[in-house]
Motif scaffolding. Structure first.
Motif: not given
Length: 482
Positions: A277-306
């Protein structure tokens, strides 16, 4: 309505080269064909569209992805039986013409081309939204315009260039998904520093696997079908592959099981690590997971991959739609102009027609909010996948019965447990359509799909009745067959 074919071009515009050089040129390797199949499937439907399905259904959406994945494998096995025995660019459209009649080949061919034109527009807008997120100063309409212009140019080049382009596109996102699975599993078992193992909290602690009951599962199936659609691109590209039968057989087998692993595995990681039910999951689930795992720059990297995944799917969409219309034109089921190729062996006019929907979407995106365009395109084309799969199943059943036991024994690839699994596939697909009819959220896409399908079938029946298609088409109005 029947399409009026234009008169034959004057002699000086027709190629005088040997027959093989007047059509598509085989240049795609087995590796490229496999990557094209994967590239056509792993796009915005997985990385972005899955968030909507996860939010509405809950953690139990994993089972929906697995069930549809198994169904897709069965459909691909049926298509493999047809394609390996007779690999050609028209794929299931050509086989439907042969087994069911010109009306069926024309109808499913145009439905398929229509669907991919919508996908082109869908992916252009999705890619533009991601680009705007990465670089807020770039308007979404401008980003979409640039993407469309560049990838239309790629498809107008020789198919070898398209194959290389798509190979690297697909390799990037496959590598990303594999790394995502590895990091996700490490986090789930509690071996990732500074991240606590979630256990079953997110699976059972927020209302269970299906917190909203079974009702949301039906509309979610529409999104899931849309996400999986594209695996059949392997057979559409068969006409431009080297050693077609062997290459198609290997590629179909490889693509089918990888898709299930990538889809089901990555969705399972998402719903295990984060609340559905997380809003972050609804918007971009894979980027949300990397942010949750504290992967540095993970959200930006995932957006580039997406973004890479989206552009890959856009690229494949232009290719598949253009090749389908090209194949139909060669059979007299589409305007003959779409069957002409340029000096590089590319059906340039068919490519421009296929990319047209994307450029129209750019204009729409200029006047409408991105979310409205994105949602409308997703809803207006998803159910077409079910119709196309039904045609594949009906064609395979008709073809096997025509061959009989003796003829079937010589097939290089056979559908498992025929006719039982084949009939099961047909019934399962019909059940999906019936279920969508009883789901309020699916009414609009189902109605749109029904209208488009009826129009295509009527056009096919009228065309067949008038005797203007297939072998009955005037020779002067068609391009010589390959």
């Amino acid at each position: 309505m029947a399409v009026q074919l234009p008169p034959a071009p004057p002699p000086e515009t027709m190629s005088t080269e040997p027959e093989p050089r007047r059509g598509l040129r085989p240049a795609l390797s087995s590796r490229q064909l496999t990557m094209i199949g994967l590239g056509g499937v792993i796009g915005a439907g997985l990385f972005v569209g899955s968030g909507k399905a996860i939010h509405s259904t809950g953690p139990g959406v994993v089972f929906a992805y697995a069930a549809i994945g198994v169904l897709i494998v069965l459909v691909m096995r049926m298509l493999a039986e047809l394609a390996v025995a007779s690999p050609e660019t028209g794929s299931f459209s050509a086989y439907a013409t042969r087994e069911l009649g010109t009306w069926a080949g024309l109808a499913v061919g145009w439905l398929y081309a229509y669907h991919w034109c919508i996908v082109v527009a869908f992916e252009a807008i999705a890619g533009a939204a991601i680009a705007h997120k990465l670089v807020p100063g770039v308007p979404t309409w401008l980003a979409a315009l640039v993407f469309m212009a560049v990838l239309t140019g790629v498809n107008l080049a020789a198919v070898r260039a398209f194959g290389r382009f798509e190979y690297w596109f697909a390799l990037i996102k496959i590598t990303a998904i594999v790394l995502f699975l590895v990091v996700g599993i490490i986090a789930i078992v509690g071996l990732l520093p500074n991240v606590s193992a979630p256990g079953l909290t997110n699976l059972t602690g927020h209302g269970g696997l299906l917190p909203h009951g079974w009702t949301p599962v039906l509309p979610a199936l529409l999104t899931i079908f849309f996400s999986y659609f594209g695996t059949e691109l392997v057979t559409v590209a068969a006409g431009e592959s080297v050693d077609a039968a062997k290459t198609v057989r290997r590629s179909i087998r490889s693509v089918a099981w990888r898709i299930i692993v990538f889809y089901v595995g990555s969705i399972a990681v998402v719903v295990t690590l984060l609340p559905a039910s997380s809003a972050e999951v609804t918007a971009s689930p894979y980027a949300a997971v990397l942010a949750h795992l504290h992967v540095r720059g993970g959200s930006t990297v995932m957006n580039l991959i997406v973004l890479t995944a989206v552009l890959s799917c856009l690229n494949s969409g232009i290719y598949s739609s253009s090749r389908m219309t090209y194949s139909m034109a060669r059979r007299g089921e589409a305007p003959a102009a779409l069957g002409l190729v340029n000096s590089a062996g590319v059906p340039a006019r068919a490519v421009l027609v296929a990319s047209g929907a994307g450029f129209i979407a750019v204009l729409a995106n200029y006047f409408l909010p991105t979310d409205e365009v994105f949602t409308f395109l997703l809803n207006s084309s998803g159910a077409v996948a079910v119709v196309v799969y039904l045609c594949v199943a009906a064609t395979q059943i008709a073809g096997r019965r025509r061959l009989g036991a003796e003829g079937s024994a010589a097939l290089p690839v056979k559908m498992w447990a025929f006719p039982y699994l084949s009939v099961f596939v047909v019934l399962a697909l019909i059940a999906v359509l019936v279920g969508m009819a009883f789901s309020p959220a699916s009414h609009q896409p189902l109605i749109l799909t029904s209208v488009v399908t009826v129009v295509a079938v009527i056009a096919g029946l009228v065309w067949q009745r008038r005797g203007n298609a297939g072998s009955e088409a005037p020779a002067a109005a068609t391009v010589p067959a390959e």
